[in-house]
Design a protein around this motif. Structure first.
Motif, PDB file in Angstrom:
ATOM      1  N   PRO A 149       0.799  -1.225   0.000  1.00  0.00           N
ATOM      2  CA  PRO A 149       0.000   0.000   0.000  1.00  0.00           C
ATOM      3  C   PRO A 149       0.834   1.279   0.000  1.00  0.00           C
ATOM      4  O   PRO A 149       1.983   1.297   0.418  1.00  0.00           O
ATOM      5  CB  PRO A 149      -0.836  -0.119   1.280  1.00  0.00           C
ATOM      6  N   TRP A 150       0.202   2.360  -0.449  1.00  0.00           N
ATOM      7  CA  TRP A 150       0.839   3.678  -0.491  1.00  0.00           C
ATOM      8  C   TRP A 150       0.244   4.543   0.613  1.00  0.00           C
ATOM      9  O   TRP A 150      -0.840   4.275   1.118  1.00  0.00           O
ATOM     10  CB  TRP A 150       0.618   4.329  -1.856  1.00  0.00           C
ATOM     11  N   SER A 151       0.964   5.615   0.974  1.00  0.00           N
ATOM     12  CA  SER A 151       0.457   6.477   2.046  1.00  0.00           C
ATOM     13  C   SER A 151       0.300   7.937   1.636  1.00  0.00           C
ATOM     14  O   SER A 151      -0.576   8.630   2.167  1.00  0.00           O
ATOM     15  CB  SER A 151       1.374   6.401   3.275  1.00  0.00           C
ATOM     16  N   GLU A 152       1.115   8.436   0.686  1.00  0.00           N
ATOM     17  CA  GLU A 152       1.022   9.852   0.315  1.00  0.00           C
ATOM     18  C   GLU A 152       1.575  10.050  -1.078  1.00  0.00           C
ATOM     19  O   GLU A 152       2.473   9.315  -1.520  1.00  0.00           O
ATOM     20  CB  GLU A 152       1.799  10.719   1.304  1.00  0.00           C
ATOM     21  N   VAL A 153       1.052  11.054  -1.791  1.00  0.00           N
ATOM     22  CA  VAL A 153       1.538  11.354  -3.138  1.00  0.00           C
ATOM     23  C   VAL A 153       1.596  12.864  -3.349  1.00  0.00           C
ATOM     24  O   VAL A 153       0.732  13.612  -2.870  1.00  0.00           O
ATOM     25  CB  VAL A 153       0.660  10.682  -4.220  1.00  0.00           C
ATOM     26  N   VAL A 154       2.635  13.275  -4.066  1.00  0.00           N
ATOM     27  CA  VAL A 154       2.765  14.650  -4.565  1.00  0.00           C
ATOM     28  C   VAL A 154       2.950  14.538  -6.071  1.00  0.00           C
ATOM     29  O   VAL A 154       3.793  13.764  -6.537  1.00  0.00           O
ATOM     30  CB  VAL A 154       3.969  15.378  -3.933  1.00  0.00           C
ATOM     31  N   ALA A 155       2.169  15.298  -6.845  1.00  0.00           N
ATOM     32  CA  ALA A 155       2.159  15.044  -8.289  1.00  0.00           C
ATOM     33  C   ALA A 155       1.977  16.319  -9.104  1.00  0.00           C
ATOM     34  O   ALA A 155       1.551  17.369  -8.586  1.00  0.00           O
ATOM     35  CB  ALA A 155       1.035  14.059  -8.632  1.00  0.00           C
TER      36      ALA A 155
END
Length: 365
Positions: free
Chosen positions: A198-204
């Motif tokens: 699983p992932w927890s945070e994204v900046v895009a």
């Protein structure tokens, strides 16, 4: 239930041929194509003749009213997936759905609710999960031989010319759901998450550089995983040398995949650190082997699951995690803020549409 399972293909455009060929050529009769659906009579009849499908229907309703089925396989444009999936589930028929499974998290959660209320199951086509090399990497990670993941990259660098978007539903948020992040990179992103968790945070960021679409043609994302590792993701439709790549840097080895639309064992490489060479390469030389990614591999897994009376892969939970990350990439790109897992709830405009309140560029008619 036991094999053969009765399947109807809904929508007979390009991707339906790949599904039908896999079922007909590689499943040894375990899944039988009994019917097909398409409102375009000429296209439907051509499909029936090509694949030896006896019955044809103009609508999904006619099909469900007329046939006893185990599965419907949704190969329609993305904007029709939710409606078709819910209709199948409410009729008690299992649903296999091409990607993306829905145009938004709101649509997907309607499908999930229908699946929860049905005796039938919903599964999403994510064929790159099922190649033997990806399975071996997951086994190696579970055994501990690779240690922990530190950093990774996941790139879908494809090329689609302007004429590709002449199909009226492409390049529009309301009918395709997004650009390469949603419609193309979803394959690599899903494969990545099936390995790293699983992932927890994204900046895009997302951009419309070249194509006359309403959706993006390039996106970039930095994703922090739940285990703390970081992943750089790029999705492009402007890359003349097309490639699909995943690179995973673990404590004891770098694992790399490079292919285009499907891989075999030879598309993967493992480069261990000197101190772990023997242990890593012994594990890499294990089983399973010689199974390429593709629809045949996933349909085989579907038949195996039905034989064992379990939910076919890829499940509602698996598919939602991938769709949520894609939603978060758009939300971060257009809001200019980091987005955490679970943050996009029904109060968010991005829950209803991938572009939320709208992309930061004008629509092109």
């Amino acid at each position: 239930m036991s094999s053969p399972y009765r399947l109807a293909i809904v929508g007979t455009g390009g991707i339906a041929g790949a599904h039908a060929d896999s079922v007909r050529s590689h499943l040894d009769g375990r899944i039988e194509m009994t019917a097909a659906v398409d409102p375009d009579t000429a296209r439907l009849e051509a499909f029936q003749e090509r694949f030896g499908v006896e019955k044809g229907y103009a609508s999904l309703k006619e099909l469900l009213d007329s046939e006893e089925l185990d599965l419907i396989d949704l190969c329609t444009p993305p904007g029709l997936h939710a409606e078709g999936a819910i209709a199948g589930l409410e009729a008690g028929v299992g649903v296999i759905c091409e990607k993306p499974p829905a145009l938004s998290l709101a649509e997907f959660d309607r499908i999930a609710a229908a699946a929860a209320a049905s005796e039938a199951d919903f599964a999403v086509i994510s064929q790159h999960r099922f190649g033997s090399a990806a399975q071996r990497v997951r086994n190696m990670l579970a055994s501990g031989v690779l240690g922990c993941l530190a950093v990774a990259k996941c790139d879908t660098l494809w090329f689609r010319p302007e004429e590709y978007f002449a199909v009226d539903w492409r390049g529009r948020w309301e009918s395709e759901g997004g650009g390469p992040t949603m419609g193309h990179g979803i394959h690599q992103i899903d494969t990545l998450l099936s390995i790293v968790g699983p992932w927890s945070e994204v900046v895009a960021t997302a951009h419309r550089h070249r194509r006359a679409t309403n959706t993006e043609d390039v996106s970039h994302a930095i994703v922090t995983l739940a285990n703390g590792a970081s992943v750089a993701i790029t999705n492009s439709l402007l890359s003349p040398r097309e490639t699909s790549q995943i690179r995973l840097d673990f404590d004891t080895a770098t694992v790399e995949l490079e292919h285009l639309y499907g891989y075999g064992d030879d598309n993967w490489s493992v480069t261990p650190i000197p101190a772990a060479t023997e242990e890593v390469m012994q594990a890499w030389g294990g089983e399973p082997r010689d199974i390429g990614s593709g629809h045949a591999a996933q349909f085989t897994a579907v038949a195996d699951a039905l034989d064992g009376k379990s939910a076919p892969p890829v499940t509602v939970s698996d598919a939602r995690s991938t769709l949520e990350l894609i939603t978060a990439i758009y939300a971060s790109a257009f809001s200019g803020k980091a987005v955490r897992a679970g943050e996009i709830d029904p109060t968010s405009t991005y829950y209803q549409r991938m572009d939320g309140p709208g992309a930061p560029w004008p629509d092109r008619k």
